[in-house]
Design a protein around this motif. Structure first.
Motif, PDB file in Angstrom:
ATOM      1  N   SER A  81       0.816  -1.173   0.061  1.00 57.17           N
ATOM      2  CA  SER A  81       0.001  -0.143  -0.010  1.00 57.17           C
ATOM      3  C   SER A  81       0.823   1.304  -0.038  1.00 57.17           C
ATOM      4  O   SER A  81       1.861   1.556   0.602  1.00 57.17           O
ATOM      5  CB  SER A  81      -0.908  -0.086   1.267  1.00 57.17           C
ATOM      6  N   HIS A  82       0.600   2.210  -0.683  1.00 53.35           N
ATOM      7  CA  HIS A  82       1.161   3.513  -0.972  1.00 53.35           C
ATOM      8  C   HIS A  82       0.104   4.535  -0.927  1.00 53.35           C
ATOM      9  O   HIS A  82      -0.683   4.671  -1.579  1.00 53.35           O
ATOM     10  CB  HIS A  82       1.918   3.659  -2.348  1.00 53.35           C
ATOM     11  N   LEU A  83       0.213   5.176   0.286  1.00 55.69           N
ATOM     12  CA  LEU A  83      -0.986   5.962   0.744  1.00 55.69           C
ATOM     13  C   LEU A  83      -0.602   7.420   0.956  1.00 55.69           C
ATOM     14  O   LEU A  83       0.546   7.790   1.174  1.00 55.69           O
ATOM     15  CB  LEU A  83      -1.737   5.450   2.009  1.00 55.69           C
ATOM     16  N   GLY A  84      -1.494   8.498   0.791  1.00 56.81           N
ATOM     17  CA  GLY A  84      -1.430   9.829   1.066  1.00 56.81           C
ATOM     18  C   GLY A  84      -2.128  10.764   0.410  1.00 56.81           C
ATOM     19  O   GLY A  84      -2.129  10.604  -0.847  1.00 56.81           O
ATOM     20  N   THR A  85      -3.060  11.226   0.989  1.00 60.73           N
ATOM     21  CA  THR A  85      -4.083  12.196   0.281  1.00 60.73           C
ATOM     22  C   THR A  85      -3.585  13.149  -0.564  1.00 60.73           C
ATOM     23  O   THR A  85      -4.097  13.400  -1.599  1.00 60.73           O
ATOM     24  CB  THR A  85      -4.848  12.816   1.357  1.00 60.73           C
ATOM     25  N   LEU A  86      -2.357  13.848  -0.385  1.00 63.59           N
ATOM     26  CA  LEU A  86      -1.890  14.765  -1.248  1.00 63.59           C
ATOM     27  C   LEU A  86      -0.531  14.288  -2.172  1.00 63.59           C
ATOM     28  O   LEU A  86       0.012  15.278  -2.698  1.00 63.59           O
ATOM     29  CB  LEU A  86      -1.012  16.302  -0.423  1.00 63.59           C
ATOM     30  N   ASN A  87      -0.244  13.121  -2.107  1.00 67.00           N
ATOM     31  CA  ASN A  87       0.495  12.605  -3.034  1.00 67.00           C
ATOM     32  C   ASN A  87       0.305  13.128  -4.536  1.00 67.00           C
ATOM     33  O   ASN A  87      -0.985  12.647  -4.867  1.00 67.00           O
ATOM     34  CB  ASN A  87       0.627  11.130  -2.839  1.00 67.00           C
ATOM     35  N   GLY A  88       1.158  13.434  -5.158  1.00 66.56           N
ATOM     36  CA  GLY A  88       1.171  13.858  -6.460  1.00 66.56           C
ATOM     37  C   GLY A  88       0.103  14.940  -6.837  1.00 66.56           C
ATOM     38  O   GLY A  88      -0.711  15.111  -8.080  1.00 66.56           O
ATOM     39  N   ASN A  89      -0.090  15.866  -5.885  1.00 62.19           N
ATOM     40  CA  ASN A  89      -0.930  16.974  -6.056  1.00 62.19           C
ATOM     41  C   ASN A  89      -0.754  17.882  -7.168  1.00 62.19           C
ATOM     42  O   ASN A  89       0.609  17.912  -7.546  1.00 62.19           O
ATOM     43  CB  ASN A  89      -1.281  17.723  -4.800  1.00 62.19           C
ATOM     44  N   CYS A  90      -1.756  18.754  -7.606  1.00 61.22           N
ATOM     45  CA  CYS A  90      -1.282  19.521  -8.847  1.00 61.22           C
ATOM     46  C   CYS A  90      -0.126  20.588  -8.455  1.00 61.22           C
ATOM     47  O   CYS A  90       0.697  21.052  -9.321  1.00 61.22           O
ATOM     48  CB  CYS A  90      -2.410  20.341  -8.979  1.00 61.22           C
ATOM     49  N   ILE A  91       0.101  21.147  -7.345  1.00 58.96           N
ATOM     50  CA  ILE A  91       1.066  22.161  -7.058  1.00 58.96           C
ATOM     51  C   ILE A  91       2.450  21.558  -7.157  1.00 58.96           C
ATOM     52  O   ILE A  91       3.294  22.033  -7.647  1.00 58.96           O
ATOM     53  CB  ILE A  91       0.622  22.849  -5.505  1.00 58.96           C
ATOM     54  N   SER A  92       2.633  20.505  -6.373  1.00 58.57           N
ATOM     55  CA  SER A  92       3.990  19.857  -6.175  1.00 58.57           C
ATOM     56  C   SER A  92       4.267  19.358  -7.347  1.00 58.57           C
ATOM     57  O   SER A  92       5.667  19.434  -7.729  1.00 58.57           O
ATOM     58  CB  SER A  92       3.914  18.610  -5.234  1.00 58.57           C
ATOM     59  N   THR A  93       3.541  18.669  -8.308  1.00 63.21           N
ATOM     60  CA  THR A  93       3.898  18.050  -9.594  1.00 63.21           C
ATOM     61  C   THR A  93       4.305  19.316 -10.570  1.00 63.21           C
ATOM     62  O   THR A  93       5.452  19.130 -11.105  1.00 63.21           O
ATOM     63  CB  THR A  93       2.896  17.283 -10.117  1.00 63.21           C
ATOM     64  N   ALA A  94       3.413  20.258 -10.549  1.00 64.47           N
ATOM     65  CA  ALA A  94       3.870  21.615 -11.300  1.00 64.47           C
ATOM     66  C   ALA A  94       5.104  22.169 -10.983  1.00 64.47           C
ATOM     67  O   ALA A  94       6.057  22.306 -11.845  1.00 64.47           O
ATOM     68  CB  ALA A  94       2.898  22.730 -11.321  1.00 64.47           C
ATOM     69  N   ALA A  95       5.528  22.284  -9.663  1.00 66.65           N
ATOM     70  CA  ALA A  95       6.777  22.709  -9.253  1.00 66.65           C
ATOM     71  C   ALA A  95       7.966  21.835  -9.621  1.00 66.65           C
ATOM     72  O   ALA A  95       8.849  22.262 -10.038  1.00 66.65           O
ATOM     73  CB  ALA A  95       6.596  22.837  -7.848  1.00 66.65           C
ATOM     74  N   ALA A  96       7.697  20.497  -9.301  1.00 67.32           N
ATOM     75  CA  ALA A  96       8.828  19.592  -9.795  1.00 67.32           C
ATOM     76  C   ALA A  96       9.205  19.551 -11.185  1.00 67.32           C
ATOM     77  O   ALA A  96      10.395  19.590 -11.958  1.00 67.32           O
ATOM     78  CB  ALA A  96       8.568  18.152  -9.351  1.00 67.32           C
ATOM     79  N   ILE A  97       8.039  19.682 -12.081  1.00 70.23           N
ATOM     80  CA  ILE A  97       8.335  19.615 -13.517  1.00 70.23           C
ATOM     81  C   ILE A  97       8.896  20.978 -13.705  1.00 70.23           C
ATOM     82  O   ILE A  97       9.996  21.068 -14.813  1.00 70.23           O
ATOM     83  CB  ILE A  97       6.846  19.730 -14.220  1.00 70.23           C
ATOM     84  N   ALA A  98       8.589  22.029 -13.438  1.00 68.67           N
ATOM     85  CA  ALA A  98       9.173  23.496 -13.754  1.00 68.67           C
ATOM     86  C   ALA A  98      10.661  23.502 -13.251  1.00 68.67           C
ATOM     87  O   ALA A  98      11.454  24.014 -14.049  1.00 68.67           O
ATOM     88  CB  ALA A  98       8.453  24.500 -13.027  1.00 68.67           C
ATOM     89  N   THR A  99      10.940  22.732 -12.045  1.00 62.47           N
ATOM     90  CA  THR A  99      12.230  22.909 -11.287  1.00 62.47           C
ATOM     91  C   THR A  99      13.340  21.962 -12.330  1.00 62.47           C
ATOM     92  O   THR A  99      14.501  22.386 -12.801  1.00 62.47           O
ATOM     93  CB  THR A  99      12.311  22.405 -10.029  1.00 62.47           C
ATOM     94  N   ILE A 100      12.864  20.677 -12.599  1.00 58.64           N
ATOM     95  CA  ILE A 100      13.573  20.034 -13.213  1.00 58.64           C
ATOM     96  C   ILE A 100      13.712  20.440 -14.841  1.00 58.64           C
ATOM     97  O   ILE A 100      15.082  20.303 -15.421  1.00 58.64           O
ATOM     98  CB  ILE A 100      13.120  18.483 -13.315  1.00 58.64           C
ATOM     99  N   SER A 101      12.796  21.160 -15.551  1.00 55.09           N
ATOM    100  CA  SER A 101      12.836  21.668 -16.759  1.00 55.09           C
ATOM    101  C   SER A 101      13.993  22.564 -16.860  1.00 55.09           C
ATOM    102  O   SER A 101      14.645  22.889 -17.625  1.00 55.09           O
ATOM    103  CB  SER A 101      11.643  21.897 -17.195  1.00 55.09           C
ATOM    104  N   HIS A 102      13.995  23.694 -15.657  1.00 53.76           N
ATOM    105  CA  HIS A 102      14.870  24.818 -15.584  1.00 53.76           C
ATOM    106  C   HIS A 102      16.258  24.109 -15.499  1.00 53.76           C
ATOM    107  O   HIS A 102      17.076  24.598 -16.310  1.00 53.76           O
ATOM    108  CB  HIS A 102      14.411  25.504 -14.672  1.00 53.76           C
ATOM    109  N   LEU A 103      16.492  23.356 -14.575  1.00 53.23           N
ATOM    110  CA  LEU A 103      17.876  22.725 -14.615  1.00 53.23           C
ATOM    111  C   LEU A 103      18.548  21.872 -15.695  1.00 53.23           C
ATOM    112  O   LEU A 103      19.615  21.930 -15.721  1.00 53.23           O
ATOM    113  CB  LEU A 103      17.663  21.765 -13.293  1.00 53.23           C
ATOM    114  N   ALA A 104      17.447  21.596 -16.459  1.00 53.57           N
ATOM    115  CA  ALA A 104      17.873  20.598 -17.578  1.00 53.57           C
ATOM    116  C   ALA A 104      18.158  21.639 -19.027  1.00 53.57           C
ATOM    117  O   ALA A 104      18.653  20.967 -19.930  1.00 53.57           O
ATOM    118  CB  ALA A 104      16.858  19.703 -18.132  1.00 53.57           C
TER     119      ALA A 104
END
Length: 437
Positions: A302-325
């Motif tokens: 089981s992998h649980l977590g109400t806020l796992n992969g929420n819209c804000i965190s995924t958008a932040a990660a995509i933007a951060t990685i894209s900038h670093l790349a």
């Protein structure tokens, strides 16, 4: 002379209803007072008393792009307008998972979570389920979050040392309140000791589910692995059918897009990432081999977590990685070159003022310590440092307009420039002169 009257006042007000007066126990160790921030941009932060600092704390590591990065702000703002979290799936989860599988050499599949502690918990659970074994090998001086099942006594500034005199036969807990049984499955070893590692894994491999290691001991001296040591962990764990977990919560997206395991050419079974991935927005992940991650697919783990992969965190990660790349990750070379010169400058100043010290640095991460040793390559030597003297140095640097973590760990971001380094070295020259006198 800086004043901190408003921070002092706010701390007293906070203590009325906020336990400890701070939201994370580690922050209470700052001297002369835990600062209250008002605003920040780039490499600079301003406190409520109007003091401005060049920031090498960087929120304890996540701010790889610096404060309030325009591109990250825009991505998060756009995501907020669509919705913070749905409790449903969304395209951001797919895009981020695909991106992580592209940039992390060991990643066939990923699971998203909210903090490094949560990701470590999942990695341990996957390892036990995959191997059918229970014991976990971890190393002195490494930090893998604060859950009861992995948090051991960690003798560094600002963290509990109350259990350091526990019986040698027991793994010392990291804090009061941990269950007496919580660490029964943990086996502690010295790091960078090939003989101890091989002896244990060959004699007890049928009990051991996983070996979890930081690729670099960032919190404890920024100590790098001995040549061949990570390779030995990989070889022995494969032979004994033990899961190798690399905890890259600090090194991930700091030592390169592919983290330390790409830099060192090691393929662990699982890698734990967090902090810098979100650029300051809370997110973490476990990534690794398909056959292990399949346990989540099948619902066996089981992998649980109400806020796992929420819209804000995924958008932040995509933007951060894209900038670093951008430009094939050119920003990593710039940060490393900047910090290489910075580390050399600090060593020169220590020599100028006749103060014994060591600076260990890899990429945009550095540990500075006051110690009577030519080098610090192991945890026992690291524990001989004068941590009280460094805490005093950090306090003097605060007066000089430089914000440091009191334990000696420094970070830089893509927002730091040569001018910041030059100003910091000038400030350090003055602070070291005051220490010597």
């Amino acid at each position: 002379m800086k004043t901190y009257d408003k921070s002092i006042s706010r701390l007293q007000a906070a203590k009325q209803h906020l336990a400890g007066g701070v939201a994370s126990s580690l922050r209470a160790s700052m001297k002369p007072v835990p600062l209250y921030a008002e605003s920040a941009k780039g490499a600079r932060i301003r406190d409520v008393d109007g003091n401005e600092y060049i920031d090498y704390l960087l929120a304890y590591g996540p701010l790889i792009l610096g404060h309030s990065h325009d591109g990250l702000n825009a991505s998060v703002n756009q995501a907020m307008h669509s919705g913070y979290a749905f409790g449903l799936q969304h395209d951001g989860e797919i895009e981020l998972a695909n991106l992580l599988a592209q940039v992390l050499p060991c990643a066939d599949k990923v699971s998203l979570s909210g903090s490094g502690t949560e990701a470590v918990m999942l990695a341990l659970r996957l390892s036990r389920a995959f191997t059918g074994k229970t014991k976990i090998v971890r190393f002195h001086g490494h930090y893998h979050g604060w859950s009861d099942s992995i948090f051991t006594s960690f003798p560094s500034s600002g963290m509990s040392q109350q259990a350091s005199e526990a019986e040698a036969s027991r793994v010392p807990p990291g804090t009061f309140g941990q269950s007496a049984n919580s660490l029964e499955d943990i086996i502690l070893l010295p790091w960078n000791d090939p003989a101890a590692l091989e002896s244990l894994l060959r004699s007890r491999g049928d009990e051991i589910a996983a070996v979890i290691t930081e690729p670099v001991m960032c919190n404890s001296g920024c100590i790098q692995p001995l040549p061949g040591y990570l390779e030995l962990i990989r070889k022995l764990t494969e032979e004994q059918q033990i899961v190798m977990i690399m905890d890259e919560v600090i090194t991930g997206f700091r030592l390169g897009l592919g983290g330390a395991h790409e830099r060192f050419g090691i393929l662990p079974d699982l890698v734990v990432i967090g902090k810098a991935m979100g650029g300051g927005i809370a997110i973490s992940a476990v990534a690794g081999k398909a056959e292990i991650m399949q346990l989540v697919d099948d619902g066996k783990v089981s992998h649980l977590g109400t806020l796992n992969g929420n819209c804000i965190s995924t958008a932040a990660a995509i933007a951060t990685i894209s900038h670093l790349a951008q430009d094939n990750g050119a920003v990593y070379g710039r940060m490393e070159e900047l910090f290489n010169g910075f580390a050399d400058g600090i060593r020169s100043l220590l020599g100028k003022h006749g103060i014994a010290g060591v600076v260990n640095q890899i990429g945009p991460v550095m540990h500075m310590m006051f110690i009577d040793a030519a080098e610090v390559n192991d945890f026992d030597t690291f524990n001989q440092r004068d941590s009280a003297r460094y805490a005093r140095f950090a306090e003097l640097m605060l007066e000089e307009g430089v914000l440091l973590r009191p334990n000696g760990l420094w970070y830089i971001s893509t927002a730091h420039h040569k001018r910041d380094i030059e100003e910091t070295l000038d400030a350090m020259d003055r602070a070291l002169a005051r220490m010597r006198s």
